[in-house]
Write an enzyme that holds these catalytic residues in place. Structure first.
Site, PDB file in Angstrom:
ATOM      1  N   SER A 110      27.151  47.647  35.500  1.00  4.99           N
ATOM      2  CA  SER A 110      28.962  47.587  36.067  1.00  4.99           C
ATOM      3  C   SER A 110      28.684  46.491  37.091  1.00  4.99           C
ATOM      4  O   SER A 110      28.080  45.143  37.231  1.00  4.99           O
ATOM      5  CB  SER A 110      29.569  48.623  36.633  1.00  4.99           C
ATOM      6  N   ASP A 250      35.226  49.984  26.124  1.00  4.00           N
ATOM      7  CA  ASP A 250      35.156  49.823  27.694  1.00  4.00           C
ATOM      8  C   ASP A 250      36.124  49.023  28.800  1.00  4.00           C
ATOM      9  O   ASP A 250      36.787  48.036  28.603  1.00  4.00           O
ATOM     10  CB  ASP A 250      33.880  48.911  27.903  1.00  4.00           C
ATOM     11  N   HIS A 277      32.896  52.840  29.537  1.00  6.18           N
ATOM     12  CA  HIS A 277      31.857  51.987  30.545  1.00  6.18           C
ATOM     13  C   HIS A 277      30.654  52.668  30.725  1.00  6.18           C
ATOM     14  O   HIS A 277      29.844  52.021  31.260  1.00  6.18           O
ATOM     15  CB  HIS A 277      32.626  52.016  31.901  1.00  6.18           C
TER      16      HIS A 277
END
Length: 299
Positions: A110, A250, A277
């Site tokens: 991320s 995601d 995610h």
């Protein structure tokens, strides 16, 4: 399953402390995998399953970025303190203090993926490989895609979210309930949420200084200092073999990942079809297979 740490502790970072844990033997000769968590303002906990790579022979280093988890908390500091440069310096310091700066692989998840891309673009001599997982190349792209994903939520959910965002009442329970609808679609598909993910989730809100300052109140309402930040300009400078990982569902949608694919010279992209995610938690066997094959190819 999370493997027990071989060692853990803190290293000094200026007048502060960065907490870390090592799984495996840093002197094994294989490059350790340094795991850079998301947020900014999260913790290492939700990425502990990467310790499985130590069983396959690669030492794994987790750490908590400054301001969260076991590292020094600084709730009084403002946006002038919490910068990309600060976290780049912290990563460099950790590599030096652990004695691994001459031989290492970075895994950034991320926000951590953007941070490691920026680090890699400086072409550090010891970097052997780069994994960018569930990460956008650009926050402007991210914000565009958040608007699209929000519009696809069940009727009334986005309206509730925007009403609270406009009123500044994002701490309200109604907002959090609506927020959860998005998170269950695009952040973690597993029910119930795994313990490791919950640990990081709660850590963010135990001390939200970094997250609120740099990101905003949620993944999809980015109003912090990073709202216009991008690493697209530095991607052509990344010279190590790079693996991109994302999930089909995601929040880091294909549109946000595509610049990495287009601009990094030596890159391949794996999309896990049954993940959002957190594919390392949602499809762990496939994730570990992809990671192990990538690491073996670095030899």
């Amino acid at each position: 399953m999370t493997l027990a740490p071989t060692t853990k502790g803190t290293v000094p970072f200026g007048e502060y402390e960065t907490w870390y844990r090592v799984t495996g033997d840093l002197s094994s000769g294989r490059p350790p995998i340094v795991v850079v968590h998301g947020g900014p303002g999260s913790t290492h906990d939700y990425l502990l399953s990467l310790t499985a790579l130590a069983e396959a022979g690669w030492p794994v280093v987790h750490y908590d970025q400054l301001g969260n988890g076991g590292s020094t908390h600084l709730p009084g500091r403002g946006s002038d303190f919490w910068t990309v440069e600060l976290f780049l310096a912290e990563l460099d310091n950790l590599l030096q203090r652990l004695g691994i700066a001459d031989n290492y692989v970075l895994y950034g998840q991320s926000w951590g993926g953007m941070l490691v891309a920026k680090h890699a673009a400086a072409r550090p001599a010891g970097l052997r490989g780069l994994v960018i997982a569930n990460s956008p190349a650009s926050y402007p792209l991210w914000r565009q895609e958040m608007d699209r994903l929000r519009a696809e939520l069940p009727p009334g959910v986005d309206e509730t979210l925007r009403r609270h965002e406009a009123a500044g009442t994002t701490e309200d329970d109604e907002y959090h309930q609506a927020m959860r609808v998005f998170y269950e679609r695009h952040v973690c598909l597993l029910k119930p949420w795994p313990r490791d993910y919950l640990a990081s989730f709660y850590e963010v809100y135990n001390d939200p200084t970094v997250y609120y300052t740099m990101n905003g109140p949620t993944e999809f309402h980015v109003i912090g200092t990073l709202r216009d930040w991008s690493v697209e300009d530095c991607c052509p400078d990344i010279q190590v073999p790079t693996l991109l990982i994302s999930g089909r569902h995601d929040e880091a949608t294909p549109a946000t990942v595509q610049p990495f694919q287009d601009l990094i010279p030596d890159v391949r992209w794996e999309i896990l079809e049954n993940s959002s995610h957190l594919p390392h938690l949602e499809e762990p066997e496939l994730f570990n297979k992809i990671m192990t094959e990538y690491l073996q190819d670095l030899r």
